[in-house]
Design a protein around this motif. Structure first.
Motif, short mmCIF file in Angstrom:
data_model
loop_
_atom_site.label_atom_id
_atom_site.label_comp_id
_atom_site.label_asym_id
_atom_site.label_seq_id
_atom_site.Cartn_x
_atom_site.Cartn_y
_atom_site.Cartn_z
N HIS A 61 -1.30 -8.72 2.29
CA HIS A 61 -1.57 -8.01 1.04
C HIS A 61 -2.79 -8.58 0.32
N GLU A 66 2.21 -9.63 -4.77
CA GLU A 66 2.87 -8.42 -4.29
C GLU A 66 4.39 -8.48 -4.42
N LYS A 83 -2.38 -1.48 -3.51
CA LYS A 83 -1.94 -0.47 -2.55
C LYS A 83 -3.12 0.28 -1.94
N TRP A 117 7.74 0.69 -1.89
CA TRP A 117 6.32 0.38 -1.98
C TRP A 117 5.99 -1.04 -1.50
N TYR A 121 5.94 0.55 2.92
CA TYR A 121 4.61 1.13 2.72
C TYR A 121 3.59 0.46 3.63
#
Length: 402
Positions: A61, A66, A83, A117, A121
């Motif tokens: 990430h 995150e 994102k 998410w 994701y």
């Protein structure tokens, strides 16, 4: 020939021993069957993965917070921007590879609390990038289960559909994906990848009783009563450990994730006995050494169970999900289970004594099942090579003659 560029992907190096054990098994396979392959990772803990496995690694990430709860506007904005950035970063990383492998792990399930998410994701970004860029993404020996929450279910379903290759660690996982609308006709089922890791020799008797504990709050659908489930689990497990210590039995507490340390500390403080100690295992290999030296194992985390069964130690599951039940059935120990959501120390002790009474028979069953698991994994790795690492085309005779 140009070496094949292989990427490995997942929540690796983040403190979960099971996830890292699956990576260990896949890297051993790659190094044995495809020694010229160039391997790197996109993962949760890149520094830990590089230090332990010796491969380059990139952070999964862009936004470092995150997995922290976003309570301020800046944190919310950071997560939202992350994102978008991660979509570009993931695609760029996938483009650099000939093949990407997701090694094991429960990436297609939500048996523990999970937000759509988060990792679902990330997995979707990976599989979509692989399809768009024509880089095969292989979900190898993964776990799956039915998912009630619609957003998570949609992301998981499309991730599986977009993957070029899928195999599962049990039939339950394949059935779950079929029920969620994925065509599983050509998907294979084989034992968990951790069964490919070498098992250490058994320790000298008498060994301790290993009790694998977990920071357990129920599943994704139990959020409303997570506190109650956690309290009952810790209290019931503590009573069980205290009863063993009062009998003069040595108890060794095992974990499988960095987040389990609080439960270990709570049990040790409550029991207050020199007979109760905590293991400091930092890998599945070390965890297997602990279970190999034990007289018996009672465990909650899935890969605590795998380690105990892999070493042939009589094992009782504090089962929190269908995957644990399926594993115990596959290894011939379906009778030795107790629900993690309702730990009753008295009933657990009764079942544990039954396990010990039949210890010799259990060890014979596990020896046979472990042999079968090894053969099935060998066959699976061979099939994986045939599917994802096709042999180069032979040079025509006429060209050789020139």
């Amino acid at each position: 020939m140009t070496p094949v560029r292989v990427g490995v992907f997942g929540l690796l190096g983040s403190g979960n021993l099971g996830n890292d054990g699956s990576l260990d098994a896949v890297l051993r396979y790659l190094r044995a069957a495809h020694p010229t392959a160039v391997v790197d990772a996109l993962c949760g803990g890149p520094e830990a993965v590089t230090a332990r496995f010796g491969i380059p690694a990139t952070r999964l990430h862009w936004y470092r917070g995150e997995y922290r709860t976003a309570s301020r506007a800046g944190a919310v904005a950071g997560k939202a921007l992350g994102k978008l950035v991660d979509a570009v970063r993931t695609a760029a990383w996938v483009r650099r590879h000939d093949l990407v492998i997701v090694p094991g792990m429960g990436v297609l399930e939500a048996t523990l609390p999970l937000r759509p998410w988060g990792f679902p994701y990330s997995l979707f970004l990976l599989c979509a990038s692989g399809r768009l860029l024509r880089t095969p993404v292989a979900l190898v020996g993964v776990g799956a289960d039915a998912i009630a929450e619609r957003p998570t279910r949609v992301l998981v379903r499309w991730s599986a559909r977009l993957a070029a290759y899928r195999s599962y660690r049990d039939g339950l996982s394949r059935d779950a994906m079929r029920a969620m609308g994925v065509d599983t006709t050509g998907d294979a089922v084989h034992p968990d990848l951790a069964f490919a890791l070498p098992a250490p020799p058994p320790g000298a008797p008498p060994g301790p009783v290993c009790v694998g504990v977990m920071d357990f709050h129920g599943g994704n659908d139990d959020r409303a009563r997570a506190g109650e489930i956690h309290r009952r689990y810790v209290e019931g497990t503590t009573r069980f450990v205290r009863a063993l210590a009062e009998e003069g039995r040595r108890v060794r507490l095992l974990t499988g994730d960095a987040g389990d340390a609080g439960v270990v500390a709570a049990i040790i403080d409550a029991v207050d006995s020199p007979l109760v100690t905590a293991a400091g295992a930092t890998s599945l290999t070390e965890l297997m050494a602990e279970t190999a030296a034990a007289e018996a194992v009672v465990a909650t985390r899935y890969h605590n169970l795998v380690c105990a069964l892999r070493t042939g130690t009589p094992t009782l599951a504090l089962s929190y999900a269908a995957k644990s039940d399926a594993l115990m059935e596959t290894m011939g120990l379906g009778a030795y289970r107790h629900p993690a959501r309702e730990v009753d120390a008295g009933r657990l002790l009764d079942r544990f004594r039954e396990l010990e009474e039949h210890a010799a028979e259990v060890r014979r069953v596990l020896a046979a099942r472990n042999g079968a698991a090894a053969r099935r994994l060998d066959a699976h790795f061979a099939a994986l090579s045939s599917s994802l690492f096709p042999a180069p085309s032979p040079v025509p005779t006429s060209r050789k003659a020139r």
